[in-house]
Design an enzyme around this catalytic site. Structure first.
Site, PDB file in Angstrom:
ATOM      1  N   CYS A 119      32.990  71.895 -34.481  1.00 35.42           N
ATOM      2  CA  CYS A 119      34.227  72.435 -35.047  1.00 35.42           C
ATOM      3  C   CYS A 119      35.131  72.976 -33.948  1.00 35.42           C
ATOM      4  O   CYS A 119      36.359  72.827 -34.006  1.00 35.42           O
ATOM      5  CB  CYS A 119      33.911  73.522 -36.073  1.00 35.42           C
ATOM      6  SG  CYS A 119      32.838  74.845 -35.473  1.00 35.42           S
TER       7      CYS A 119
ATOM      8  N   SER B 193      27.195  65.209 -38.195  1.00 37.15           N
ATOM      9  CA  SER B 193      28.152  66.316 -38.341  1.00 37.15           C
ATOM     10  C   SER B 193      27.786  67.461 -37.404  1.00 37.15           C
ATOM     11  O   SER B 193      27.638  68.612 -37.825  1.00 37.15           O
ATOM     12  CB  SER B 193      28.183  66.801 -39.797  1.00 37.15           C
ATOM     13  OG  SER B 193      26.942  67.383 -40.146  1.00 37.15           O
TER      14      SER B 193
ATOM     15  N   ASP C 264      17.854  66.769 -49.701  1.00 30.28           N
ATOM     16  CA  ASP C 264      17.554  68.132 -49.285  1.00 30.28           C
ATOM     17  C   ASP C 264      16.065  68.383 -49.492  1.00 30.28           C
ATOM     18  O   ASP C 264      15.292  67.442 -49.701  1.00 30.28           O
ATOM     19  CB  ASP C 264      18.415  69.136 -50.052  1.00 30.28           C
ATOM     20  CG  ASP C 264      18.719  70.376 -49.215  1.00 30.28           C
ATOM     21  OD1 ASP C 264      19.637  70.302 -48.368  1.00 30.28           O
ATOM     22  OD2 ASP C 264      18.038  71.397 -49.389  1.00 30.28           O
TER      23      ASP C 264
END
Length: 350
Positions: free
Chosen positions: A162, A125, A36
Site C-alpha cells: 500500500c 496482494s 479461509d
C-alpha cells in the site's frame, strides 16, 4: 473471468467489497470461491456486513447454505484451506482463471502452487519476491509500470505494498516531468495492522513491534521506498525510508524529503502533480488543496492523495532543489481497489 480469493482477511474481504462497489461482481468477474480456515458462510457474511473502519457493505448478504456466501445475488463457494498448500486447492474443478493470493503467507515463488492447481494467473496482494529464477514474480504498480506486463511471461504478479502504491505515483510524476530525484528519505506514518499486538506481547525479532498498537507510536522498518526502484529503475539505490506505526485503524500518510536533480519550486511541483492527477494518473493520484486529516481519507479509493498544502522547500538562501512532499492513503481501501484495477487490466490482456 472466474476468480478465487485465497485468504478472506482484511484485504481479501475488501477486494470483494471493491468489486461489488465497482459493480463488477457477477458481471466482469465471477468470484467462484473464497478460501479461509473455515467454510462458515454466515460468519463471512457478518464480517462483510459490519466493518469497524470501512462501514457497512452496501450489497445484500446471505448464506443460503453452510458453505455458500451470497453477495448481491452472486453465489460464492467457501473453501476450507486449513492444512492445504496452494497446489492442493480445487482450482481445476472450479475452473478458476485468476487467484488473488491474500493470505500474506505465499508472497514468493510458493504462489506458483496455484498454477499447479489449475489457475492461469496469480495476483499477490503484498510485496513479493522469488528466490527461484524459473518462477519470477513481477511487481506492478498501477499508473506507474503496468505497461511492462507481459501476458506470456508474467503468470504471477505482485501488487506491491500500500505504501509503495502511494509513493511510486508521486515519484513517477517528478521523473516524467523532468525534475528528477537525486536522493530521498521517506517516512510513512502508518496505521496499525493485524500483525501487531493489542497488548504488550512477545516479539523476539522486533522488540518494539511487540508493544501495544493502540497506545504507542512504534518505529518500524519498511521496504516501500526501496521497492519504488523495482517499478522505477532510475531511482534504484536513491530512496530508502522507515515507518512509524500509529494508533489509527486506517488512513496513513507518506512524507518524502528529497533532493531534485534540477532546480524547481513548490508551485511547480504542485502544478506537476495536479496535471498528473487530471491526466495520466487519473484514478490513481488525487490532488487535494484542503486541510485534511487521516480520518478524511478513510474509504478513499485513490492510491495516493497528494496534500498540496503540506509541500515545503528548504529555506536556505538560493536552495531550489531540497523539498518535502506529503501524500495520504487509505492503506486498506485504496490498496484493495488497486488489486481490482490490476485484475481488470490483466483480464483485458488475455
Amino acid at each position: 473471468m472466474r476468480v478465487a480469493i485465497n485468504g478472506f482477511g482484511r484485504i481479501g474481504r475488501l477486494v470483494l467489497q471493491a468489486m461489488a462497489e465497482q459493480k463488477l461482481l457477477g458481471k466482469e468477474f465471477d468470484v467462484a470461491a473464497v478460501v479461509d480456515l473455515s467454510t462458515d458462510a454466515r460468519y463471512f457474511a457478518y464480517q462483510l456486513k459490519y466493518d469497524s473502519v470501512q462501514g457497512k457493505m452496501g450489497s445484500s448478504l446471505s448464506a443460503p447454505a453452510e458453505d455458500i456466501l451470497e453477495v448481491g445475488g452472486h453465489r460464492i463457494k467457501c473453501v476450507c484451506g486449513r492444512g492445504l498448500k496452494p497446489s492442493q486447492l480445487p482450482w481445476k474443478d472450479l475452473g478458476i482463471e485468476v487467484v488473488i493470493e491474500a493470505t500474506g503467507i505465499y508472497a514468493n515463488e510458493s504462489s506458483y502452487g496455484h498454477l499447479e492447481a489449475g489457475a492461469k494467473r496469480v495476483i499477490i496482494s503484498a510485496p513479493a519476491k522469488s528466490s527461484d529464477a524459473s518462477k519470477p514474480v513481477k511487481t506492478i504498480v498501477m499508473g506507474v509500470n503496468e505497461h511492462e506486463f507481459d501476458p506470456a511471461e508474467h503468470k504471477v504478479v505482485s501488487n506491491a505494498s500500500c505504501t509503495t502504491n502511494c509513493l511510486a505515483p508521486v515519484v513517477h510524476v517528478f521523473l516524467k516531468e523532468g525534475v528528477g530525484i537525486e536522493t530521498g528519505l521517506m517516512t510513512t506514518i502508518h496505521s496499525y495492522t493485524a500483525t501487531q499486538k493489542t497488548v504488550d506481547g512477545v516479539s523476539l525479532k522486533d522488540w518494539r513491534g511487540g508493544r501495544a498498537a493502540a497506545v504507542n507510536i512504534i518505529p518500524s522498518t519498511t521496504g516501500a521506498a526501496k521497492a519504488v526502484g523495482e517499478v522505477l529503475p532510475s531511482t534504484r539505490g536513491k530512496l530508502t525510508g522507515m515507518a512509524f506505526r500509529v494508533p489509527t485503524p486506517t488512513g496513513s500518510v507518506v512524507d518524502l524529503t528529497f533532493r531534485t536533480e534540477k532546480e524547481t519550486s513548490v508551485a511547480d511541483l504542485n502544478a506537476m502533480l495536479k496535471k498528473a492527477s487530471e491526466s495520466y494518473l487519473r484514478g490513481v493520484l488525487q490532488y487535494c488543496d484542503e486541510d485534511i486529516v487521516s480520518a478524511d481519507v478513510i474509504h478513499n479509493q485513490y492510491s495516493s492523495i497528494y496534500d498540496s498544502r503540506a509541500t515545503l522547500q528548504n529555506n536556505l538562501p538560493n536552495e531550489k532543489r531540497f523539498f518535502k512532499v506529503v501524500s495520504w492513503y487509505d492503506n486498506e481501501w485504496g490498496y484493495s481497489n488497486r488489486v481490482v484495477d490490476l485484475l481488470k487490466f490483466i483480464s483485458q490482456k488475455r
